[in-house]
Design an enzyme around this catalytic site. Structure first.
Site, mmCIF file in Angstrom:
data_model
loop_
_atom_site.group_PDB
_atom_site.id
_atom_site.type_symbol
_atom_site.label_atom_id
_atom_site.label_comp_id
_atom_site.label_asym_id
_atom_site.label_seq_id
_atom_site.Cartn_x
_atom_site.Cartn_y
_atom_site.Cartn_z
ATOM 1 N N GLU A 1 11.387 -46.158 -3.835
ATOM 2 C CA GLU A 1 10.572 -45.696 -2.706
ATOM 3 C C GLU A 1 11.161 -46.096 -1.360
ATOM 4 O O GLU A 1 10.483 -46.000 -0.326
ATOM 5 C CB GLU A 1 9.135 -46.216 -2.847
ATOM 6 N N SER B 1 11.317 -44.647 -11.403
ATOM 7 C CA SER B 1 10.236 -43.722 -11.087
ATOM 8 C C SER B 1 10.192 -43.567 -9.574
ATOM 9 O O SER B 1 10.010 -44.559 -8.855
ATOM 10 C CB SER B 1 8.898 -44.248 -11.611
ATOM 11 N N MET C 1 -5.465 -7.496 8.182
ATOM 12 C CA MET C 1 -4.916 -6.642 9.233
ATOM 13 C C MET C 1 -5.785 -5.406 9.394
ATOM 14 O O MET C 1 -6.747 -5.206 8.660
ATOM 15 C CB MET C 1 -3.457 -6.292 8.915
ATOM 16 N N ARG D 1 -3.412 2.889 8.342
ATOM 17 C CA ARG D 1 -3.739 1.694 7.574
ATOM 18 C C ARG D 1 -2.551 0.745 7.530
ATOM 19 O O ARG D 1 -1.405 1.171 7.403
ATOM 20 C CB ARG D 1 -4.128 2.061 6.131
ATOM 21 N N ARG E 1 -3.438 -1.896 -6.183
ATOM 22 C CA ARG E 1 -2.671 -3.129 -6.031
ATOM 23 C C ARG E 1 -3.106 -4.094 -7.123
ATOM 24 O O ARG E 1 -4.150 -3.915 -7.751
ATOM 25 C CB ARG E 1 -2.886 -3.771 -4.661
ATOM 26 N N ARG F 1 -1.740 -48.478 -11.441
ATOM 27 C CA ARG F 1 -1.701 -49.392 -10.289
ATOM 28 C C ARG F 1 -2.606 -50.585 -10.562
ATOM 29 O O ARG F 1 -3.825 -50.469 -10.522
ATOM 30 C CB ARG F 1 -2.140 -48.639 -9.032
ATOM 31 N N LYS G 1 0.836 -1.203 0.000
ATOM 32 C CA LYS G 1 0.000 0.000 0.000
ATOM 33 C C LYS G 1 0.867 1.248 0.000
ATOM 34 O O LYS G 1 0.644 2.180 -0.798
ATOM 35 C CB LYS G 1 -0.920 -0.020 1.225
ATOM 36 N N TYR H 1 10.363 -36.518 -16.358
ATOM 37 C CA TYR H 1 8.922 -36.284 -16.318
ATOM 38 C C TYR H 1 8.417 -36.294 -14.892
ATOM 39 O O TYR H 1 9.088 -36.792 -13.970
ATOM 40 C CB TYR H 1 8.168 -37.332 -17.145
ATOM 41 N N GLY I 1 -7.805 -7.512 3.921
ATOM 42 C CA GLY I 1 -8.723 -7.645 5.039
ATOM 43 C C GLY I 1 -8.171 -8.334 6.268
ATOM 44 O O GLY I 1 -8.856 -8.447 7.279
ATOM 45 N N CYS J 1 6.287 -40.353 -9.620
ATOM 46 C CA CYS J 1 4.885 -40.735 -9.796
ATOM 47 C C CYS J 1 4.060 -40.596 -8.522
ATOM 48 O O CYS J 1 2.926 -41.046 -8.467
ATOM 49 C CB CYS J 1 4.776 -42.163 -10.332
ATOM 50 N N HIS K 1 -15.781 -8.612 1.930
ATOM 51 C CA HIS K 1 -14.736 -9.532 2.398
ATOM 52 C C HIS K 1 -14.979 -10.944 1.890
ATOM 53 O O HIS K 1 -14.067 -11.614 1.371
ATOM 54 C CB HIS K 1 -14.690 -9.513 3.931
ATOM 55 N N GLY L 1 8.694 -43.118 -6.274
ATOM 56 C CA GLY L 1 7.399 -43.188 -5.608
ATOM 57 C C GLY L 1 7.470 -42.382 -4.330
ATOM 58 O O GLY L 1 7.715 -42.923 -3.251
ATOM 59 N N THR L 2 7.253 -41.068 -4.447
ATOM 60 C CA THR L 2 7.557 -40.180 -3.319
ATOM 61 C C THR L 2 6.564 -40.280 -2.176
ATOM 62 O O THR L 2 6.856 -39.807 -1.077
ATOM 63 C CB THR L 2 7.644 -38.721 -3.811
ATOM 64 N N ASN L 3 5.383 -40.871 -2.396
ATOM 65 C CA ASN L 3 4.483 -41.071 -1.255
ATOM 66 C C ASN L 3 5.137 -42.008 -0.236
ATOM 67 O O ASN L 3 5.267 -41.686 0.952
ATOM 68 C CB ASN L 3 3.149 -41.656 -1.726
ATOM 69 N N ASP L 4 5.550 -43.184 -0.691
ATOM 70 C CA ASP L 4 6.192 -44.133 0.226
ATOM 71 C C ASP L 4 7.619 -43.726 0.564
ATOM 72 O O ASP L 4 8.092 -43.980 1.682
ATOM 73 C CB ASP L 4 6.189 -45.540 -0.377
#
Length: 883
Positions: free
Chosen positions: A744, A763, A115, A104, A348, A570, A34, A851, A113, A831, A464, A765-768
């Site tokens: 993994e 590949s 602050m 302000r 803004r 899967r 601002k 990829y 909104g 993946c 708001h 397997g980033t979850n596990d």
């Protein structure tokens, strides 16, 4: 950006205050958005009120010093206040013609909104009388004074704002009027007295009569508002650092409530919902700015201003054109007209829907304002989710019970939640809720985050609720006059029908319809602007984007969204269908290999059929098929539902204390090789069949899960090659295929060089991999301690949503380096669901992966994020624009 914001603050620690006239070069990091906007507009010759900014550096020091103002700050403020008095010819606290200011907030990163601000600072009993005399408008003077008492009481001293609102409503009822503007000067003078009583009751002291004391306490209150719960929730939701602080802008008051030749409004240089070019907004005659943004009065469309205040409207239109051309971005502008004279209070970069963001970006490229690369960089990847939200099924038959303003597009349905706390609790528990309020306030942010949509009785398109909902991509219907709420009885009423918090409603933020029933929703269609931006993104990104898809339908949807292949299919999901599960259970219950093979032979045609559908949907694209991964007991019923004593015994035999680290993945393939043999046969036969039918051979990638040792993959690769060769020899055909593994386990990363010798691709397997690296069970962590970790900053991000770059990421980097050292041409991808997270996609780009793969509906996000990562590497970013 965060590093740059932090880096600039310490350089100017001895100076804390900048006038608008000399602050244009200080930057938004110190002045906040601002303050920087006001300083820049002053330099451009835009009509803005005079004032000065107390920098974010002062706020940071204030917080570091235990809420003590930095040394020298009060003297600097006094010096600049004196300059402001000279510039305006008025004196702060003067009994005849007082200088009034607004105080302000204004952070470097826009937090609309969240602050606090205070208007009309400098009024006291004597100054209010002087203002009435000097202006000849007692009604205006006491209207300004009652607003100051209320805002000061609420923001500085925490007095319940509803006590003031109730007193105002009581006065209007007593006078038989419905609008604030219908109250007389005497009414407002009496209301000031009542407000001061409420202030005294709420604080135990009289309202401050010393203007400089008002300013000092107001400055502290704005600094303190940086750490209010609503501001902290907003920062967490929008990934804004906690240590930036807010600036304080002290601005000469200009008044929109001086009569019929005055007014105030909020406007945009383009429609924030649709992106259509042209002035769009709302205004109120004889009002102050808070009346518009707080939804206290329902404003008028901005185009009517041309008839009410024609000269000011013409000047506003010209100013808006200049601002957009200067910033090269759609602007969100607050303005006031005082007795015919226009003042711009703020500009803004405007918050907008995803639909609007895409249209604005495309049209600004066509208009020559920005380049294609800048257009790509400006779109928030996560914002594309808005375009994938449900809409009301066009075939649905329903009757709208009421209508409000179509404040944020998209449709949502859920049970009524009458307050933010209830919405948050029920939403976190998995219940779909619609937050239903008279109007929302910044304190409702936690409920807005969890609600499916928002419905309010009051407020307009710039209230708001509307602004925040649009920013979050949530449907919102605002200003629904048929809605009334009784919080004591916990009921709402629409069109004469009473609703409890058990009732289901549907809202359409595109039309403004409110429907008192559960209406079917459908996914939206992708529009031309969406395709254009993603087409440009595809031209600049290096990373390929695939999808995780287990059915032909998922594969077709992924292709529709631009997936360039399947990174994870899967196979276990295929066995859960009603017509396959009995055969799967027969295989598990088999008393020996012969019976197991017989059961598998029954499953093979189903597998082949599914693979054929997926290969056809992904014609010419790579398809990575993961062989059976989960432990076998997951295909059997719970022990208490066992269909026979034999099944109960088998369930007990297969039950493990920690099945995630037990007999699953490649371990199943080594224990029961006939399972993987059947799956490879189905894959090869399906590929041959599709090639024969279509002439387009699929690019098959066969993936073995949970490999931790090179010897595991060596044996399974041999099984795969032998099985595939036998099928191809029998068919007297050739087909291209690759054999690889899912990385993994931490050991697989450390010994990636050994494993790569047996693999054509990896590949991640980033979850596990996240679970095994962090030692977190995802389900237990997210249901238990993880929320505490995130709320208390033990962790910056949920590691299952955004890659843990310093832990899991380092293991990935090590694996890549070691794999490519022995096999430079090895194909590398990811993946896990991280493949659709923008920050994780950028990290994958930096790692040099080939990829990413994610769920079909996140493919567009990944395409855009991959392009933005490439542009960031080349130095093209979305510039911070506006105030």
């Amino acid at each position: 950006m965060e590093g740059a914001l932090r880096a600039k603050i310490p350089r100017l620690m001895t100076r804390y205050v900048y006038s608008f006239a000399d602050g244009a070069d200080a930057g938004r990091e110190l002045l906040g958005g601002k303050g920087a906007g006001l300083a820049e507009m002053t330099a451009l010759g835009i009509p803005v009120p005079t004032g000065f900014t107390v920098s974010t550096a002062a706020c940071v020091e204030y917080m570091k010093n235990g809420r003590e103002l930095p040394e020298g700050l009060e003297e600097e403020i006094d010096e600049h206040l004196g300059r402001l008095e000279e510039a305006t010819g008025k004196r702060f606290g003067d009994s005849d013609d007082p200088l009034l200011v607004s105080v302000r907030s204004g952070a470097a990163v826009s937090m609309p909104g969240m602050m606090d601000s205070i208007l009309n600072l400098g009024l006291n009993d004597v100054a209010a009388e002087g203002l009435a005399r000097s202006t000849g408008n007692a009604r205006f003077a006491y209207d300004a004074y009652r607003r100051l008492v209320q805002m000061y009481g609420e923001v500085v001293d925490g007095v319940d704002p509803h006590r003031f609102e109730d007193a105002l409503d009581e006065r209007k009822r007593a006078r038989g009027v419905s609008q604030d503007v219908d109250l007389s000067a005497d009414d407002l003078r009496e209301l000031v007295g009542r407000f001061k009583e409420l202030y005294r009751e709420g604080t135990g002291r009289e309202f401050a009569q010393d203007p400089r004391a008002q300013l000092e306490r107001a400055t502290r209150a704005v600094f303190d508002s940086w750490n209010t719960p609503r501001a902290q929730v907003y920062r967490r939701a929008n990934e804004i650092p906690d240590d930036l602080g807010t600036a304080v802008n002290v601005v000469q008051m200009v008044f929109g409530n001086k009569g019929e030749d005055s007014g105030t409004g909020v406007c945009f240089t383009r429609d924030p919902s649709t992106g259509e070019a042209g002035i769009w907004g709302e205004f109120l005659v004889n009002a102050q700015g808070e009346d518009v943004v707080a939804g206290i009065r329902t404003p008028e469309p901005l185009d009517r201003m041309s008839g009410r205040l024609p000269e000011a409207y013409e000047q506003l239109a010209d100013t808006l054109r200049r601002l957009e051309e200067h910033y090269r971005e759609m602007q969100d502008v607050e303005f006031t007209v005082e007795e015919g004279q226009l003042y711009i209070l703020q500009t803004r970069s405007g918050k907008r829907t995803a639909v609007a963001a895409l249209r604005i970006a495309v049209e600004m490229v066509e208009e020559g304002l920005i380049s294609r690369e800048e257009a790509i960089a400006r779109i928030e990847a996560a914002q594309l989710d808005q375009l994938l939200h449900p809409m009301i099924d066009p075939r649905a038959e329903y009757e709208a019970a009421a209508k409000g303003l179509n404040a944020s597009p998209g449709a949502a349905k859920g049970r009524v939640a009458l307050d933010a706390d209830s919405a948050e609790e029920r939403g976190k528990a998995g219940e779909d809720v619609i937050l239903v309020r008279r109007e929302t306030t910044p304190d409702d942010i936690h409920g807005l985050i969890q609600a499916r949509g928002v419905l309010t009785a009051h407020g307009g398109m710039t209230s708001h609720a509307a602004v925040v909902a649009r920013g979050m991509g949530k449907p919102c219907v605002a200003g629904c006059e048929a809605l009334s709420i009784d919080l004591e009885r916990r009921v709402a009423s629409i069109g004469g029908r009473e609703l409890t918090e058990e009732d289901m409603i549907t809202i359409d933020g595109g039309s403004g319809d409110v429907i008192l029933e559960d209406v079917d929703l459908v996914p939206p269609q992708i529009n031309e602007d969406f395709e254009t931006i993603l087409g440009w993104a595809d031209d600049v990104r290096r990373l390929k984007v695939r999808a995780n898809a287990d059915t032909p339908e998922d594969a077709a949807k992924a292709r529709e969204f631009g997936a360039e292949g399947i990174g994870l299919c899967r196979t276990e999901h295929m066995f859960m269908a009603e017509d396959r599960l009995p055969h799967m259970r027969a295989m598990i219950m088999a008393r020996g290999e012969e019976e197991r093979r017989a059961a598998l032979s029954e499953l093979l045609p189903f597998q082949q059929e599914d693979f054929e559908g997926i290969f056809e949907a992904m014609a010419g694209c790579p398809v990575t098929i993961r062989l059976l991964d989960p432990p076998l007991h997951e295909f059997l019923p719970p022990l208490e539902e066992a269909e026979s004593p034999e099944m109960a015994a088998r369930i007990r035999a297969l039950t493990e204390a920690n099945p995630m680290l037990g007999t699953r993945g490649c371990r199943l393939g080594l224990l029961f090789p006939e399972i993987y043999t059947m799956q490879v046969q189905a894959i090869i036969r399906a590929a041959l069949a599709v090639e024969e039918r279509t002439g387009d051979a699929p690019l098959v990638e066969i993936m073995h899960p949970l490999v931790g040792f090179a010897e595991e993959l060596r044996r399974l690769r041999e099984l795969t090659l032998d099985t595939a060769s036998a099928e191809l020899e029998q068919a007297e055909r050739e087909i291209e295929y690759l054999v690889g593994t899912m990385i993994e386990l931490p050991r697989a990363c450390v010994r990636a060089d050994e494993i790569a010798a047996q693999a054509d691709f990896f590949s991640f397997g980033t979850n596990d991999l996240t679970q095994t690296t962090l030692g977190f069970s995802r389900d237990d962590a997210e249901a238990g301690f993880l929320a505490h970790y995130l709320e208390n900053d033990v962790l910056e991000d949920n590691p299952f949503a955004t890659l843990d770059q310093s832990g899991v990421g380092d293991l990935m980097k090590l694996a890549i380096e070691r794999a490519r050292a022995v096999k430079p041409e090895i194909k590398l991808g990811i993946c896990g669901e991280h493949g659709g997270d923008p920050k994780s996609v950028a990290f994958c780009h930096a790692l040099g992966l080939d990829y990413v793969s994610c769920s079909p509906y996140r493919v567009p996000l990944a395409r855009l994020a991959a392009a933005q990562a490439a542009l960031s590497e080349a130095g093209v970013t979305a510039a911070a624009v506006g105030g």
